[in-house]
Design a protein around this motif. Structure first.
Motif, PDB file in Angstrom:
ATOM      1  N   SER A  90       0.815  -1.218   0.000  1.00 36.69           N
ATOM      2  CA  SER A  90       0.000   0.000   0.000  1.00 36.69           C
ATOM      3  C   SER A  90       0.846   1.264   0.000  1.00 36.69           C
ATOM      4  O   SER A  90       0.465   2.273  -0.601  1.00 36.69           O
ATOM      5  CB  SER A  90      -0.945  -0.001   1.206  1.00 36.69           C
ATOM      6  OG  SER A  90      -0.210  -0.071   2.414  1.00 36.69           O
ATOM      7  N   LEU A  95      -1.431   4.342  -1.217  1.00 40.09           N
ATOM      8  CA  LEU A  95      -2.802   4.133  -0.759  1.00 40.09           C
ATOM      9  C   LEU A  95      -2.924   4.402   0.734  1.00 40.09           C
ATOM     10  O   LEU A  95      -3.305   3.552   1.529  1.00 40.09           O
ATOM     11  CB  LEU A  95      -3.260   2.705  -1.088  1.00 40.09           C
ATOM     12  CG  LEU A  95      -3.285   2.358  -2.576  1.00 40.09           C
ATOM     13  CD1 LEU A  95      -3.714   0.917  -2.776  1.00 40.09           C
ATOM     14  CD2 LEU A  95      -4.204   3.306  -3.336  1.00 40.09           C
ATOM     15  N   ARG A  96      -2.587   5.608   1.117  1.00 38.91           N
ATOM     16  CA  ARG A  96      -2.804   6.045   2.491  1.00 38.91           C
ATOM     17  C   ARG A  96      -3.170   7.524   2.461  1.00 38.91           C
ATOM     18  O   ARG A  96      -2.996   8.204   1.460  1.00 38.91           O
ATOM     19  CB  ARG A  96      -1.587   5.798   3.374  1.00 38.91           C
ATOM     20  CG  ARG A  96      -0.286   6.360   2.827  1.00 38.91           C
ATOM     21  CD  ARG A  96       0.890   5.845   3.642  1.00 38.91           C
ATOM     22  NE  ARG A  96       2.175   6.294   3.115  1.00 38.91           N
ATOM     23  CZ  ARG A  96       2.754   7.434   3.446  1.00 38.91           C
ATOM     24  NH1 ARG A  96       2.147   8.244   4.290  1.00 38.91           N
ATOM     25  NH2 ARG A  96       3.927   7.767   2.946  1.00 38.91           N
TER      26      ARG A  96
END
Length: 259
Positions: A90, A95-96
């Motif tokens: 991630s 994806l944070r």
């Protein structure tokens, strides 16, 4: 002179033909997604991304609304599966969250609301369907446009390109591809020979926008801020275009719904 009934019959016939073709495009596009998933696991993750995006384009060629959103979610799932197969986590994909997301959205939205009230800007905005701006803002744009494009060009695609070419070249290639992705949309919205001017302009603009979104993604270490900027910019464009068109209708500058 062609009678009004003949024109209506021809329009109905064209709608029926296009409806048939539309479903053919949708089924063909949906059928490429398992193929893309197979490519990711058997041959090349980058090839899988390309095939998935081509399938998404074909599958949404004549669709909006819930089918558009469903294809967006399915395509995103295939892209993330390809990235997982390539070994990215991630953090690699950005994806944070980002702490400035809310501020960026508010700033861009406020700027948009101001700009669309400037007559010179409002006159340049394209027409959007006046009966469905809410659906466009809440379904089409966040899922079918922003989610798919950001995951493809600033998350999975960028990570795959960076691993193959290095960070700088990856940004350039990703942004050029993002610009080329908008060719067909520019052609569709152009009238007559105007496409010779509008298409290159659209490619240049979206390529530069892609550069900025890539820089934002790298700077903040997350793709969510890029999604926020992408959504905010497009959202005020849709809302502003709808507002401008309705205003011009009230002034009699363009035909009203009853015309």
């Amino acid at each position: 002179m062609e009678a009004g009934g003949d024109r209506a019959d021809r329009a109905d016939s064209a709608d029926r033909v296009w409806s048939t073709r539309g479903w053919a495009f949708r089924l063909a596009g949906a059928g490429t997604l398992p193929i893309a998933l197979g490519l990711a696991y058997a041959w090349s993750e980058l090839a899988a991304v390309v095939v998935a995006m081509v399938g998404f384009h074909a599958g949404t060629r004549a669709a909006r609304g819930w089918w558009y959103a469903a294809m967006g979610l399915a395509t995103t799932a295939v892209l993330l599966a390809a990235a997982s197969r390539a070994g990215f986590d991630s953090d690699d994909l950005g994806l944070r969250g980002g702490v400035v997301v809310s501020a960026v959205v508010l700033i861009v939205a406020a700027a948009g609301l101001i700009l669309v009230r400037v007559p010179a800007v409002a006159s340049l905005l394209p027409r959007v369907p006046a009966d469905r701006p809410v659906l466009a803002l809440l379904v089409d744009l966040p899922i079918g446009t922003v989610l798919v494009e950001e995951v493809a060009f600033r998350s999975v695609g960028l990570a795959l390109l960076t691993a193959s070419t290095g960070a700088v070249l990856a940004v350039v290639v990703s942004s050029v591809l993002f610009g080329l992705w908008h060719v067909w949309g520019a052609v569709e919205t152009s009238q007559g020979p105007a496409w010779r001017r509008t298409v290159p302009a659209a490619v240049r603009f979206t390529s530069v926008a892609g550069d900025g979104l890539c820089v934002l993604r790298h700077w903040l270490g997350a793709v969510l801020p890029a999604m926020a900027v992408h959504y905010a910019g497009n959202a005020w464009g849709i809302a502003g275009a709808s507002l401008a068109w309705r205003t011009r209708q009230r002034r009699g500058e363009v035909p009203g719904p009853e015309s």
